[in-house]
Design an enzyme around this catalytic site. Structure first.
Site, PDB file in Angstrom:
ATOM      1  N   ASP A  80       0.660  -1.251   0.014  1.00  0.00           N
ATOM      2  CA  ASP A  80      -0.051  -0.048   0.099  1.00  0.00           C
ATOM      3  C   ASP A  80       0.794   1.244  -0.068  1.00  0.00           C
ATOM      4  O   ASP A  80       1.905   1.273   0.610  1.00  0.00           O
ATOM      5  CB  ASP A  80      -0.728  -0.107   1.197  1.00  0.00           C
ATOM      6  N   TYR A 293      -7.598   4.036  -2.906  1.00  0.00           N
ATOM      7  CA  TYR A 293      -6.951   3.507  -1.695  1.00  0.00           C
ATOM      8  C   TYR A 293      -7.418   4.312  -0.481  1.00  0.00           C
ATOM      9  O   TYR A 293      -7.897   5.445  -0.498  1.00  0.00           O
ATOM     10  CB  TYR A 293      -5.421   3.751  -1.691  1.00  0.00           C
ATOM     11  N   ARG A 295      -6.926   4.839   2.789  1.00  0.00           N
ATOM     12  CA  ARG A 295      -6.053   5.206   4.018  1.00  0.00           C
ATOM     13  C   ARG A 295      -5.702   6.538   3.518  1.00  0.00           C
ATOM     14  O   ARG A 295      -4.448   6.681   2.945  1.00  0.00           O
ATOM     15  CB  ARG A 295      -5.371   4.410   4.724  1.00  0.00           C
TER      16      ARG A 295
END
Length: 849
Positions: A80, A293, A295
Site C-alpha cells: 500500500d 486507496y 487510508r
C-alpha cells in the site's frame, strides 16, 4: 521471473489479471514481523536498537516468498502507498536479505487504485524504498512500545486492576471521560418558548415570540411558568401584522470526496457502521479494484477522475447540474507525503459494487464523490417579522425553499447533533401589511441539555480536530478501549466505565503531560517531520525517553497507599456525591445504621482492584467495589435501571459471583436473569425482555407443540418436544420467526440422527482459495464457527464475528492451520499387537529343564 509482493490474496488476485506470465504475485498477509511482546525489544541504551520477530503463523507463508525470491530476477514491492505499506515492504526486503534470498534488482511501486491503467503505469515507474517514511514507522512503533511497556508495569503495581495504557488510546479515553464529567457537572436550566400557530391563505405556519414587552428574548429569558404564561396571554390578546419580509438567496456547495476520517464519520451516521467495520469493508472494495486507496488525508481527485465524474453527471442529469469549471479541493493534511488522492470509485460508470454492507458503503462513496463535482444547491431563506399595534411584542417565522437542488439531488452530508431550531419549513406567500389568522398559542417548557456523549463519528471528528493519532489508527484505538472494558456503547454513544475513569484519573494525576492533548498532537507533528525527512527519528525518541523514563521511576517509587490517597482526593466528587439529606457524603451507611462513630469511607486498593471501604475496618466490613475487573459494566455498585411497567417494582442491575445480572423484586419471589455479553446497548428494555423469557414463538406446524426460545448456561437456544437447537446470538432469541425456528430444529435433529448429519448452510461465501482452488466458506460448527476450503478447516477466533471475516483473514487462518499439518485425533491409543518372543521362550525352556 519477476516476483511481486502485495499484502493480501485478494489484491494479488486482482493484480495478476493485469500482469503478464513473467510475473508471480504473492501476498504477505499484512505485516510479516513485529516487536516481540516482551521487555527489551527496544533498547534505548543501544541507540534504540530493535529486535524483530517473524510472526509464528507467517513462517510457512514467508518460506514460500523466500523460495520464490531465490528463483526471481527482480523483486517488486507493491504494498500500500502509505507509511504502513512502506514498512511492510521494508520488512520483506530485510528478511529476504537476512536469508540471502534477495534478488539483485529490488524496486518499489505504488498505485492509488487497483486498475489495469494504475498498475501498469506504476510498474513502468519504479522507485526505491522511501527511507524517511520507514524512519517515521520505526519512530512510531518504538514510541508506542516504550510508552506501553514502560507504563503498563507501573499500572499493574500501583493501580491494581488496570490492564494497559497506550499513547493515543489514553488520550481518546480522556476525551470520553472528560465528556462524562461535563455531563455530571451540568445543571439543567428551565426555559420556555412561546409559539403561535398562524394561517395565511389556508396554509399553517409557526411563528415564535422573539420580543416581549419591548425586550428581545434570549434563550433563557422566559425562565419560569408565570412569565411564560403572561407572554402567551399577550400574544393571544394581540393582533399581529406583517411589517418586514426579508428574503435571502443562499448557495450550498458540496462537500469534498471522502478521506479516511470523513468516511468513518458518515458511515457511522448514515449506515450505523463502526469505524473498524467500515475499514474492513473499504479494504475489500479497494482490493477488488472498486475504489481508490482508503487510508488517506487527501480530498483531491486526479484530473482523469474529475473528467470521468463530470461525464457521469452530464449523462445522468441535465446540464444545469454540472458547474462550468471542475471543482478543485485542497487537502488539509499536515503531511503532504501521506496526503493521497481522496477515496472515490475507480470507475464512475459503475454505480454498484459488492453486496450487503459492502454495497451500501460503495453507494455512499460513489454518491459523495459524484456530488463533489456537481453544481451548488440554490436555496431561498425567508424571514417574516410580525408586530402588534404597540410594537412591544414581536413574532418571527422563518422558512427555507430549495429553488434548485444541484448536488442535493444525489447526496446530503450528515451531522452528529442537530439543534432544536427548524428553519426548513415552507412558508405561504405573504405581503407586508397582511394580518395572518392566529389559530392558537402554545407556551412550551424546555430544559437546557448537557453536551452529548461521543458517538464513533463525533469521537473520530474530535480526535482529528485535535490532531491526535491518524485516521488510519482510529478504528483500532476505539476497539482497544472497548476490548479493555474502559468504555461501553449504549445506543451508539460512548459511556465511560469506572475502570476507564480510574485509569484516566491516575494518568492525569501522575502522568499529566502524557495525556495532554497538545503534547500528543505535538508528537504527531514531530512524527510527520520525520516522514518529511526534516528530523532524525532517534533524536525524537531520545527527547521523549529522557523525560518519560524518570517519570515512571518516580511514580514506581511511591507507595500504593500514597497513590490511592491521591486518587481518593482527585475522584472525591465522583465517589462521594453530595447527599440529598445534607449529611457527610463519606459517612459509612453501615456504621450509621449500627450506631458506630468514626465510620468514614475512602478509596482503597486491593489485589483485585480499587474499592471503597470504611475506616472502622475490621469492625465494620462495609465495602463497595469500584472499577473491579470482570465486574458489571457499571462497576461493582448496584444500580436501578427503571421500573417494571406491570408491577411497578424496580429493575435492578447487580453483580454476583458469576457476573452481572438483573433482578425484579426481592427475596424468594424475585426474578433474575444473567446479562449476556453480546448486548452492547443494554438498557431497561432489554432487561424486561430477559426477565420475560422464555419466549414462545408459536406451535410447530407438524407436531402442534410449542417452540420456545430461551437463554441457558451454554447460550441462546430453541426447545421443542424435549429437543434443542442452538441459536447464534442473544438478539436472535427475540427476533427469530417460525420458519427459521423449524429449520434450526430440523438441522439439530439431523445432526444427532445416528451419523446422518444434515449439511449446514454456510454463513458466508468468500471466493476461491488461491492455492487449493476450493471455495472458501464460513460455516457454523459444533464447537464454534470455522472457515474451510473443503480441504482444511480452521477455527475462527472468538474476537472475530463470523459475519465480518474477510477473504484475506480466512485464507490466513486456513494456511496457518494447513502449515501445522493434520490435526491429531483425540482418544485412546490402540494397543500394539503382541509379537512372539522366541528368545524369551527358549530361555524359559532351558531354565525348566
Amino acid at each position: 521471473m519477476q516476483l511481486v509482493i502485495v499484502e493480501s490474496p485478494a489484491k494479488a488476485k486482482t493484480i495478476e489479471k493485469y500482469l503478464g506470465k513473467d510475473f508471480k504475485v504473492l501476498a504477505s498477509y499484512g505485516h510479516v514481523r513485529d516487536l516481540p511482546a516482551k521487555d527489551g525489544s527496544v533498547r534505548p541504551d543501544e541507540g534504540f536498537a530493535m529486535d524483530w520477530e517473524l510472526y509464528r503463523d507467517k513462517q510457512g507463508r514467508f518460506k514460500e516468498i523466500a523460495d520464490a525470491a531465490k528463483k526471481a530476477d527482480r523483486l517488486v514491492l507493491a504494498t500500500d502507498p502509505d507509511r504502513e505499506g512502506e514498512a511492510i515492504s521494508w520488512h520483506v526486503r530485510e528478511l529476504l536479505a537476512k536469508r540471502k534470498a534477495l534478488p539483485k534488482e529490488v524496486d518499489r511501486v505504488t498505485f492509488n487504485a487497483i486498475t489495469k491503467q494504475a498498475v501498469t503505469d506504476a510498474m513502468a515507474k519504479p522507485r526505491e524504498l522511501d527511507q524517511p517514511l520507514i524512519d517515521a514507522y520505526l519512530a512510531r512503533r518504538a514510541l508506542d512500545y516504550l510508552y506501553g511497556f514502560t507504563l503498563s508495569p507501573v499500572l499493574w503495581r500501583r493501580l491494581p486492576g488496570a490492564k494497559s495504557a497506550g499513547r493515543v488510546q489514553s488520550v481518546a479515553l480522556r476525551l470520553i471521560v472528560d465528556r462524562e464529567r461535563e455531563i455530571e457537572a451540568f445543571r439543567a436550566e428551565e426555559y420556555w418558548s412561546v409559539v403561535a400557530t398562524m394561517e395565511q391563505d389556508g396554509t399553517e405556519f409557526a411563528a415564535r415570540l422573539v420580543k416581549y414587552d419591548g425586550k428581545k428574548l434570549d434563550k433563557l429569558t422566559l425562565g419560569d411558568r408565570g412569565t411564560a404564561m403572561a407572554a402567551r396571554q399577550a400574544v393571544e390578546d394581540g393582533r399581529f401584522t406583517i411589517e418586514e419580509i426579508e428574503t435571502k438567496p443562499l448557495k450550498r456547495n458540496p462537500a469534498p470526496p471522502f478521506t479516511t476520517s470523513t468516511l468513518q464519520q458518515e458511515a457511522a451516521r448514515k449506515l450505523g457502521f463502526s469505524a473498524s467495520h467500515t475499514m474492513r469493508l473499504a479494504q475489500s472494495l479497494y482490493e477488488a479494484g472498486a475504489i481508490t486507496y482508503m487510508r488517506t488525508d487527501g480530498v483531491q481527485m486526479d484530473g482523469s477522475a474529475i473528467a470521468a465524474c463530470r461525464k457521469a453527471v452530464s449523462e445522468r442529469y441535465s446540464g444545469h447540474y454540472l458547474p462550468e469549471k471542475p471543482r478543485i479541493y485542497q487537502t488539509k493534511a499536515k503531511n503532504a507525503q501521506e496526503a493521497h488522492e481522496a477515496i472515490r470509485p475507480t470507475d464512475f460508470s459503475r454505480d454498484r459494487a459488492g453486496s450487503g454492507d459492502e454495497g451500501k458503503l460503495y453507494d455512499l462513496i460513489f454518491k459523495r464523490a459524484m456530488a463533489s463535482q456537481m453544481a451548488a444547491a440554490s436555496l431561498e431563506r425567508t424571514t417574516v417579522t410580525m408586530r402588534d399595534p404597540t410594537g412591544r411584542h414581536e413574532l418571527r417565522a422563518t422558512g427555507q425553499v430549495v429553488k434548485f437542488p444541484g448536488f442535493l439531488a444525489v447526496y446530503q452530508e450528515g451531522f452528529d447533533d442537530k439543534g432544536d431550531e427548524d428553519e426548513d419549513g415552507l412558508l405561504p406567500v405573504m405581503h407586508k401589511g397582511d394580518s395572518p389568522l392566529k389559530k392558537g398559542v402554545d407556551a412550551n417548557q424546555h430544559f437546557t441539555q448537557p453536551p452529548p456523549r461521543f458517538s464513533e463519528a463525533s469521537l473520530v471528528k474530535r480526535l482529528e480536530e485535535l490532531g491526535i493519532g491518524r485516521p488510519s489508527t482510529y478504528a483500532s484505538t476505539i476497539q482497544t478501549l472497548r476490548d479493555r472494558a474502559y468504555v461501553r456503547m449504549e445506543k451508539n454513544r460512548f459511556f465511560a466505565e469506572e475502570s476507564g475513569r480510574l485509569l484516566t484519573a491516575f494518568l492525569e494525576r501522575f502522568f499529566e503531560r502524557y495525556v495532554a492533548f497538545d503534547f500528543t498532537a505535538g508528537m504527531e507533528d514531530e512524527l510527520d517531520t520525520v516522514s518529511d525527512g526534516r528530523e532524525d527519528w532517534k533524536e525524537l525518541l531520545e527527547a521523549f525517553w529522557k523525560d518519560f523514563k524518570p517519570k515512571t521511576e518516580e511514580v514506581m517509587d511511591k507507595k500504593p497507599s500514597e497513590v490511592t490517597e491521591v486518587l481518593d482526593d482527585f475522584l472525591s466528587g465522583y465517589l462521594f456525591p453530595e447527599r440529598a439529606d445534607g449529611k457527610d457524603a463519606r459517612h459509612c451507611p453501615l456504621c450509621e445504621a449500627e450506631g458506630r462513630d468514626g465510620g468514614r469511607l475512602a478509596l482503597r486498593g486491593g489485589k483485585y482492584g480499587a474499592f471503597v471501604a470504611c475506616a472502622n475496618y475490621p469492625e465494620c466490613k462495609y465495602t463497595r467495589q469500584f472499577a473491579a475487573p470482570g465486574g458489571s459494566e457499571q462497576g461493582g455498585e448496584d444500580s436501578v435501571l427503571g421500573n417494571d411497567p406491570e408491577t411497578g417494582l424496580p429493575v435492578e442491575r447487580k453483580t454476583g459471583r458469576f457476573g452481572p445480572y438483573i433482578q425484579l423484586g426481592e427475596g424468594k419471589d424475585a426474578k433474575r436473569a444473567s446479562i449476556p455479553k453480546d448486548l452492547d446497548d443494554f438498557d431497561l428494555e432489554w432487561a424486561l425482555k430477559l426477565l420475560n423469557l422464555p419466549r414462545i414463538i408459536g406451535t410447530h406446524p407438524e407436531t402442534g407443540l410449542e417452540i420456545e426460545a430461551n437463554i441457558g448456561r451454554y447460550g441462546p437456544y430453541l426447545r421443542h418436544d424435549g429437543k434443542y437447537g442452538k441459536l447464534t446470538s442473544t438478539r436472535e432469541v427475540f427476533e427469530i420467526g417460525m420458519n427459521r425456528a423449524v429449520d434450526v430444529l430440523a438441522q439439530a435433529a439431523n445432526r444427532g440422527n445416528g451419523g446422518t448429519r444434515a449439511k449446514a448452510e454456510p454463513i458466508k461465501l468468500l471466493g476461491a482459495h488461491p492455492t487449493s482452488g476450493g471455495e472458501i466458506k464460513v460455516m457454523p460448527g459444533r464447537y464454534g464457527p470455522y472457515v474451510t476450503d473443503g480441504t482444511t478447516n480452521a477455527t475462527i477466533p472468538k474476537d472475530v464475528k463470523p459475519e465480518e471475516i474477510t477473504e484475506a483473514q480466512a485464507i490466513e487462518l486456513i494456511d496457518a492451520r494447513a502449515a501445522k499439518g493434520p490435526a491429531k485425533k483425540k482418544g485412546r491409543k490402540a494397543p500394539a499387537r503382541k509379537k512372539a518372543a522366541p528368545k524369551k521362550k527358549a530361555a524359559a525352556k532351558k531354565a525348566a529343564g
